[in-house]
Design a protein around this motif. Sequence first.
Motif, PDB file in Angstrom:
ATOM      1  N   SER A 121       4.158   6.069  -4.364  1.00 41.54           N
ATOM      2  CA  SER A 121       4.470   6.362  -5.804  1.00 41.54           C
ATOM      3  C   SER A 121       3.571   7.060  -6.867  1.00 41.54           C
ATOM      4  O   SER A 121       3.754   7.736  -7.414  1.00 41.54           O
ATOM      5  CB  SER A 121       4.549   4.951  -6.499  1.00 41.54           C
ATOM      6  OG  SER A 121       5.722   4.210  -6.011  1.00 41.54           O
ATOM      7  N   MET A 122       2.087   6.876  -6.562  1.00 41.67           N
ATOM      8  CA  MET A 122       1.235   7.667  -7.097  1.00 41.67           C
ATOM      9  C   MET A 122       1.216   9.173  -6.783  1.00 41.67           C
ATOM     10  O   MET A 122       1.076   9.868  -7.857  1.00 41.67           O
ATOM     11  CB  MET A 122      -0.233   7.108  -6.968  1.00 41.67           C
ATOM     12  CG  MET A 122      -1.258   7.265  -7.983  1.00 41.67           C
ATOM     13  SD  MET A 122      -2.742   6.267  -7.503  1.00 41.67           S
ATOM     14  CE  MET A 122      -3.626   6.444  -9.193  1.00 41.67           C
ATOM     15  N   LEU A 131       0.632  -1.223   0.103  1.00 36.48           N
ATOM     16  CA  LEU A 131       0.128   0.080   0.153  1.00 36.48           C
ATOM     17  C   LEU A 131       0.977   1.181   0.052  1.00 36.48           C
ATOM     18  O   LEU A 131       0.623   2.289  -0.846  1.00 36.48           O
ATOM     19  CB  LEU A 131      -0.901   0.060   1.179  1.00 36.48           C
ATOM     20  CG  LEU A 131      -1.983  -1.001   1.311  1.00 36.48           C
ATOM     21  CD1 LEU A 131      -2.871  -1.156   2.581  1.00 36.48           C
ATOM     22  CD2 LEU A 131      -3.181  -0.544   0.030  1.00 36.48           C
ATOM     23  N   SER A 178       2.367   1.800  -3.432  1.00 36.73           N
ATOM     24  CA  SER A 178       1.488   2.263  -4.406  1.00 36.73           C
ATOM     25  C   SER A 178       0.873   3.639  -4.080  1.00 36.73           C
ATOM     26  O   SER A 178       1.118   4.476  -5.161  1.00 36.73           O
ATOM     27  CB  SER A 178       0.253   1.121  -4.330  1.00 36.73           C
ATOM     28  OG  SER A 178       0.653  -0.094  -4.704  1.00 36.73           O
ATOM     29  N   ILE A 179       0.709   4.141  -2.931  1.00 35.66           N
ATOM     30  CA  ILE A 179       0.139   5.309  -2.719  1.00 35.66           C
ATOM     31  C   ILE A 179       1.358   6.364  -2.883  1.00 35.66           C
ATOM     32  O   ILE A 179       1.146   7.480  -3.605  1.00 35.66           O
ATOM     33  CB  ILE A 179      -0.621   5.356  -1.347  1.00 35.66           C
ATOM     34  CG1 ILE A 179      -1.822   4.422  -1.465  1.00 35.66           C
ATOM     35  CG2 ILE A 179      -0.779   6.740  -1.002  1.00 35.66           C
ATOM     36  CD1 ILE A 179      -2.519   4.045   0.031  1.00 35.66           C
TER      37      ILE A 179
END
Lengths: 141, 58
Positions: free
Chosen positions: A58-59, A52, A55-56
Amino acid sequence: MATTPNKPNAAGKPAAAKNTQQGFVYLPLIAGWLVPGAGHFLVRKPIRGALLAVSIISMFALGLAMQGRLYTSAQDILDMLGVAGDLGSGLLYFLSRAAGLGGTPVQTTVADYGTKFIVVAGLLNVIAAVDAHNLRTGRKS
Amino acid sequence: MHPSHFTAVFLFALFASTVFGITMRDTPRKMFRYGAYCFALFIGSVIVFSWVMFLIAR
C-alpha cells in the motif's frame, strides 16, 4: 543481540523446537525482499505476512499514485541512497520500472511525499525480510 | 492522487507503525501496543512540530 536457538525454556524444551524446517536458511530473507510478506508466509506466520504485505505494498502504491519518483540512476550521493532505498522493495521496484511508472522530476509537494513513501516502503521491506530471517533461524519466536 | 498533508502523514504513520510493531516485538499483544505507541508518537510529533513551525513563522 543474537540468542541461542536451542536454549531451553522454562518447560525444559528447546525454545526453537518448532524451527525444524529443512532447506536453504536464507530463503525467507530473499523471498521477503522480493515479495513483501513472503518471508513470513514461508516461516508459517501468515497473519504477520499479510499485514506486512498490505502495509508495504500500500505504501509503495500510494507513493506511485502521488506521482512519486522512482530513482533510476545515481548521479550524486542522495540519488545513490534513493536507489538503495527503492531497491529494498524488490520485485515491486523492478516491475514498476519496467512498466514506466513513477513521476519525474518532482514538481509538487505531494509528489515529494510520494517519493519518500516509495523509499520508506523499500526500507520497511528490508526490515520485514530480516525479521523473517530471524524467525527462520530461531532468533525470534 | 493529492492527499492533504495530514492524510499523507496519517497513512505514513499507519503503515510504518504496523511494520515496526510486527518486526520489533515477539507476541501479538506487545506488537499491538508497540505499533500503537509508534503511531501515537508519529502523529503527536507531527502536530507538535506543526504548531512550532506555525509559531516560528509568525
